[in-house]
Scaffold this motif. Structure first.
Motif, short mmCIF file in Angstrom:
data_model
loop_
_atom_site.label_atom_id
_atom_site.label_comp_id
_atom_site.label_asym_id
_atom_site.label_seq_id
_atom_site.Cartn_x
_atom_site.Cartn_y
_atom_site.Cartn_z
N ALA A 1 -2.61 -13.51 -1.98
CA ALA A 1 -1.96 -12.77 -0.89
C ALA A 1 -1.61 -13.66 0.29
O ALA A 1 -0.65 -13.40 1.01
CB ALA A 1 -2.84 -11.61 -0.43
N GLY B 1 -0.34 -16.50 0.26
CA GLY B 1 0.94 -17.18 0.04
C GLY B 1 0.90 -18.66 0.37
O GLY B 1 1.91 -19.25 0.74
N GLN C 1 4.34 -17.74 4.95
CA GLN C 1 3.33 -17.15 4.06
C GLN C 1 3.64 -15.72 3.63
O GLN C 1 3.12 -15.27 2.61
CB GLN C 1 1.95 -17.16 4.74
N TYR C 2 4.43 -15.01 4.42
CA TYR C 2 4.64 -13.59 4.15
C TYR C 2 6.12 -13.24 4.27
O TYR C 2 6.92 -13.99 4.84
CB TYR C 2 3.84 -12.73 5.15
N LEU D 1 5.14 -5.57 6.13
CA LEU D 1 4.82 -6.93 5.72
C LEU D 1 4.37 -6.95 4.27
O LEU D 1 3.58 -6.11 3.83
CB LEU D 1 3.71 -7.50 6.61
N ALA E 1 3.19 -9.61 0.86
CA ALA E 1 2.80 -10.93 0.37
C ALA E 1 3.94 -11.48 -0.48
O ALA E 1 4.79 -10.74 -0.98
CB ALA E 1 1.53 -10.83 -0.46
N GLN F 1 2.48 -4.99 -0.91
CA GLN F 1 2.71 -4.57 0.47
C GLN F 1 1.39 -4.60 1.22
O GLN F 1 0.38 -4.03 0.79
CB GLN F 1 3.31 -3.16 0.54
N LEU F 2 1.39 -5.27 2.36
CA LEU F 2 0.18 -5.45 3.15
C LEU F 2 0.17 -4.56 4.39
O LEU F 2 -0.89 -4.07 4.78
CB LEU F 2 0.05 -6.92 3.57
N VAL G 1 -3.16 -14.91 10.46
CA VAL G 1 -2.60 -14.91 9.10
C VAL G 1 -3.68 -14.63 8.07
O VAL G 1 -3.43 -14.02 7.02
CB VAL G 1 -1.89 -16.25 8.80
N ILE H 1 -4.32 -10.92 7.84
CA ILE H 1 -3.26 -10.27 7.05
C ILE H 1 -3.54 -10.45 5.57
O ILE H 1 -3.44 -9.51 4.78
CB ILE H 1 -1.88 -10.88 7.41
N ALA H 2 -3.92 -11.65 5.16
CA ALA H 2 -4.22 -11.90 3.75
C ALA H 2 -5.37 -11.04 3.26
O ALA H 2 -5.36 -10.53 2.14
CB ALA H 2 -4.53 -13.38 3.53
#
Length: 874
Positions: free
Chosen positions: A244, A246, A406-407, A418, A420, A425-426, A454, A457-458
């Motif tokens: 995720a 990225g 990354q995203y 957002l 990945a 979908q994150l 970041v 988010i991952a």
């Protein structure tokens, strides 16, 4: 009388015989018809008498099949108060057992009842049917289990088994847990519902075991249940959570841990390949597959379109055909060659250089997002697709962009969400804007800025909730890992981990070479310079290079930040200019330089900085009827000369002037040119052009060689040894000793190489060999530059009515015998499209040449087909 007596005797004997027969018959009936009598009583509804008679007969003979048959019929009679199917079944089964033990003579006797095996079997079948109907009416797993267990010979047994399995499946559905279906599979492994039950069992087991959505749960599940129906879905979740972020690290971690992950391994390698192409990583393409190896080779260099039998294909710059002609159409920009993209827009759709179809269908518009992603406009919709072929599955987004490398941020219904890189979908579509500042993601919502990292988010892919507590009105990046945030009147500074470097308070935060300057209540403090200044408050702070100007209680001080010490205190004034610090106290002007040196002057001295083309490196001050020049860098005094104005030309040379006249001195003060020229203009390294009495000359400041002003235009340096001068309306060559090397006969001259010049006379260009004063090629109408690499220049020449290609180092590459020549390659690596038009036949012969003039491909086209492949933008 005897006759009468005989008749009477006969009649009496007859009567006696009849009575004996009646008595015999009655006695016989009384012995075998107690059961028949009971059945007759059943038919009349005399249930108790029938029951009593049958049990009495059974008591006399426990193996009496007639009595057992009668009891079976009794208990199977619906009107009988004690109606009982199980009892009826018991007695008919026992009757059959008893019947089986009879002799043939006894069986023959029973036929008069009448009773035989067919009667008993028929009775049993009726009871089986009734028992089955009873089980169906109850319609429970137990009712069918009981029927199957008790009525072993029933013809409905298989149907009962199916119904038992079905009702048990329905019961498992009602409970709907993995345990309920596991129990079902254990009890009924051969059921027709086994496959569906197993699927439901594994689905529920999968959901129960992975309901938290965590990576560990998926990994543990696949270890425990490797043959699960949901293996692909589990692998998908493991892949999407692991990758995720990225990043190169997350993808290589996945590939190392799951080297045999099949589809997702291939997807990870494709993602990694495109990330590595755009990232500064050391171990490039460590997981390159054969297909990626091929793609990476194919992506080197550029492509050129080719046309054959109305179809387009592509070849490399070496002339190798990598996509045979198969496309009805290609993007119009491709006709002019030098195609460097790793994808091609064709009539079939988007195609990779390997020929693999990335997306089928018409493409109206295309935008590269980076990291392997394309935003495509297809009829009626935008889509986001990866160059390896997978699509971000969200219908018709309005916009898309890569965030932080990354995203993917995707906009839909005027809101951003957002994703990945792997398509997961994150964040939902709920933000007005999503942006990145290095490793911080800024989520704009209801005019507020939500700051997350970041990594946070991952972690959303692993079901770690997003901490949205960091909400601010404004964020601005100050430097790497430093971000100014503002909430109302509160200001603070965060680092990339969202930890406060400067707490959020009612103050203003600025930046300096030595950390942050904090202003509160019109007082300033800086805590990162030295212990001496830590915590102190000043009326003003001024940073200039390594110097800090401090103002406290009306007095100024100069502080050296690098050496962490005060240079001068209690100053009347302090200012900075051109990398110099000026301090004034009483009548003393002290000037500080970056070298650490200082100079003392009287307070009334006027310091003037000298203009230069780049930075200011010198200044001068009046001293005893002369001006003294000092170097800014070290403060050293260079020279003193009488002048009114001074400019620095570079390389240690100064332009001096008095009134309208100019001269030249070096940094030791030596006069190189007296102050007598109208203009002295710097024209190149160490060279100045001179103007005097409306005539032009030239001076080499390094070699000190002078061409006296005697020409009508600027003298031009052709090369190290030769000059171009203009006299009597024409150019000619001469050396630095002013000796002529040619006649003055050229309208224009351009440098070609060390021995040959491109000269123009009578409106035509020629190649002129200077040393022997000879034309080596003439009648060139015009030319244009193809490329200029190092010392080599390559041009397409138009000579007479034909075109060719010349190099100033390699000579003639393509002879001037073609009706048109176009460079379809690059300036660094040209590829020539040369045309010969056979006008009478209406045929165009096309030859493709490489940079060295080697033929790569030949073709002939009819006029209409030629128009399809010709580039008309050159």
């Amino acid at each position: 009388m005897k006759i009468v007596a005989h008749l009477v005797e006969f009649e009496l004997k007859k009567i006696i015989l009849i009575l004996l027969l009646i008595a015999f018959a009655f006695g016989a009936n009384a012995q075998i018809s107690a059961e028949r009598l009971a059945i007759n009583r059943m038919e009349k509804g005399k249930w108790l008498k029938a029951e009593h008679g049958l049990y009495k007969s059974l008591k006399k003979d426990s193996l009496n099949p007639e009595a057992r048959y009668g009891l079976s019929k009794l208990y199977f009679s619906l009107a009988y108060p004690n109606f009982n199917i199980d009892s009826a079944y018991h007695y008919v089964q026992s009757a059959l057992a008893a019947y089986a033990g009879l002799s043939l003579r006894q069986r023959d006797r029973l036929k008069r009842f009448p009773l035989d095996s067919s009667f008993l079997i028929d009775q049993r079948k009726k009871i089986d049917s009734a028992a089955f109907e009873r089980a169906k009416k109850m319609n429970t797993e137990k009712s069918y289990i009981d029927f199957i267990a008790q009525f072993e010979l029933a013809s409905q047994r298989e149907a009962a088994i199916e119904l038992r399995n079905e009702i048990a499946f329905v019961d498992a559905l009602k409970i709907n847990t993995s345990g309920s279906f596991l129990a079902y599979l254990t009890k009924y492994p051969t059921s027709s519902r086994t496959h569906e039950a197993r699927q439901r069992y594994e689905k529920l087991l999968y959901e129960e075991k992975t309901k938290d959505g965590k990576l560990n749960s998926y990994e543990e599940f696949i270890r425990e249940y490797p043959e699960t129906f949901h293996r692909k879905e589990v692998e998908k979740n493991i892949f999407e959570i692991t990758t995720a972020a990225g990043t190169h690290l997350s993808l290589t971690k996945f590939l190392k841990k799951y080297p045999r992950s099949g589809f997702y391994g291939k997807m990870a390698k494709n993602m990694l390949y495109h990330i590595e192409k755009e990232s500064d990583v050391g171990n490039r393409y460590a997981f390159k597959s054969d297909s990626i190896e091929m793609i990476s080779k194919l992506e080197k260099g550029y492509l050129i379109p080719i046309l054959k039998t109305g179809k387009f294909g592509f070849m490399t710059e070496q002339g190798k055909e990598i996509l045979s002609p198969r496309f009805a159409g290609i993007h119009e920009s491709y006709l002019c060659g030098a195609i460097k993209t790793d994808y091609l827009i064709t009539s079939e759709g988007i195609v990779g250089r390997s020929g693999k179809l990335i997306m089928r269908g018409k493409v109206e518009q295309l935008e590269e997002l980076g990291f392997g992603f394309l935003k495509l406009k297809v009829p009626g919709c935008w889509i986001v697709i990866h160059k390896s072929g997978y699509t971000i599955k969200d219908a018709c987004p309005e916009d898309a962009k890569v965030i932080s490398g990354q995203y993917l941020a995707i906009k839909k219904n005027k809101k951003w969400g957002l994703f990945a890189f792997n398509g997961r979908q994150l964040l939902p579509y709920q933000y007005e804007e999503i942006e990145a500042l290095d490793r911080i993601i800024v989520l704009s919502k209801t005019r507020k800025k939500i700051l997350v990292t970041v990594d946070q988010i991952a972690n959303l892919a692993n079901r770690v909730p997003l901490n949205e507590s960091g909400v601010y009105d404004e964020i601005r990046q100050l430097a790497t890992d430093q971000y100014l945030v503002r909430n109302g009147t509160l200001e603070g500074v965060l680092n990339s981990s969202l930890a406060f470097v400067v707490p959020l308070e009612r103050h203003s935060v600025g930046q300096s070479p030595y950390g942050f300057v904090i202003e509160k209540n019109k007082k300033y403090r800086v805590n990162d310079v030295s212990q001496e200044l830590r915590g102190k408050e000043f009326d003003n702070l001024n940073f200039y290079g390594d110097w800090i100007g401090l103002k406290e209680s009306g007095n100024a001080s100069l502080y050296q930040g690098r050496e962490k010490k005060f240079l001068r205190k209690q100053l009347d004034s302090l200012w900075f200019e051109n990398q110099v610090a000026f301090t004034l106290r009483n009548d003393s002007l002290k000037v500080y330089f970056n070298s650490g040196r200082s100079l003392d002057f009287e307070s009334k001295v006027s310091v003037k900085f000298i203009k230069s083309q780049d930075s200011t490196n010198y200044f001068y001050v009046p001293e005893k009827n002369k001006n003294s020049v000092y170097a800014v860098a070290g403060g050293a005094k260079l020279f003193s000369v009488d002048f009114e104005n001074l400019d620095y030309l570079g390389r240690g040379f100064f332009l001096i002037g008095k009134g309208e006249k100019k001269g030249l001195v070096d940094e030791s003060g030596k006069i190189l040119l007296p102050i007598e020229y109208t203009a002295i203009v710097y024209t190149g390294p160490g060279i100045v052009s001179l103007l005097k009495d409306k005539k032009f000359g030239l001076f080499n400041m390094i070699s000190r060689k002078l061409i006296k002003p005697s020409f009508e235009r600027n003298v031009i340096v052709y090369d190290e040894d030769r000059l171009l001068a203009f006299k009597d309306g024409y150019y000619g060559f001469m050396n630095w000793d002013a000796k002529s090397l040619s006649k003055f006969e050229f309208e224009e001259v351009q440098l070609w190489n060390d021995s040959i010049a491109m000269v123009k006379s009578n409106f035509q260009w020629s190649l002129y060999e200077i040393n022997v004063r000879k034309t080596v090629m003439s009648k060139i109408k015009d030319f244009h530059l193809i490329g200029h690499q190092g010392d080599e220049k390559v041009v397409v020449i138009h000579r007479e009515n034909f075109y060719g290609v010349l190099s100033n180092t390699r000579g003639e590459i393509i002879p001037a015998s073609y009706t048109d020549i176009i460079n379809l390659g690059t300036a660094e690596e040209p590829l020539y499209f040369a045309e010969k038009h056979v006008e009478e036949a209406g045929i165009y012969v096309i030859i493709y040449f490489d940079r060295d003039g080697k033929i790569l491909r030949k073709q002939a086209f009819e006029e209409d087909e030629y128009g399809k492949i010709y580039c008309d933008e050159n």
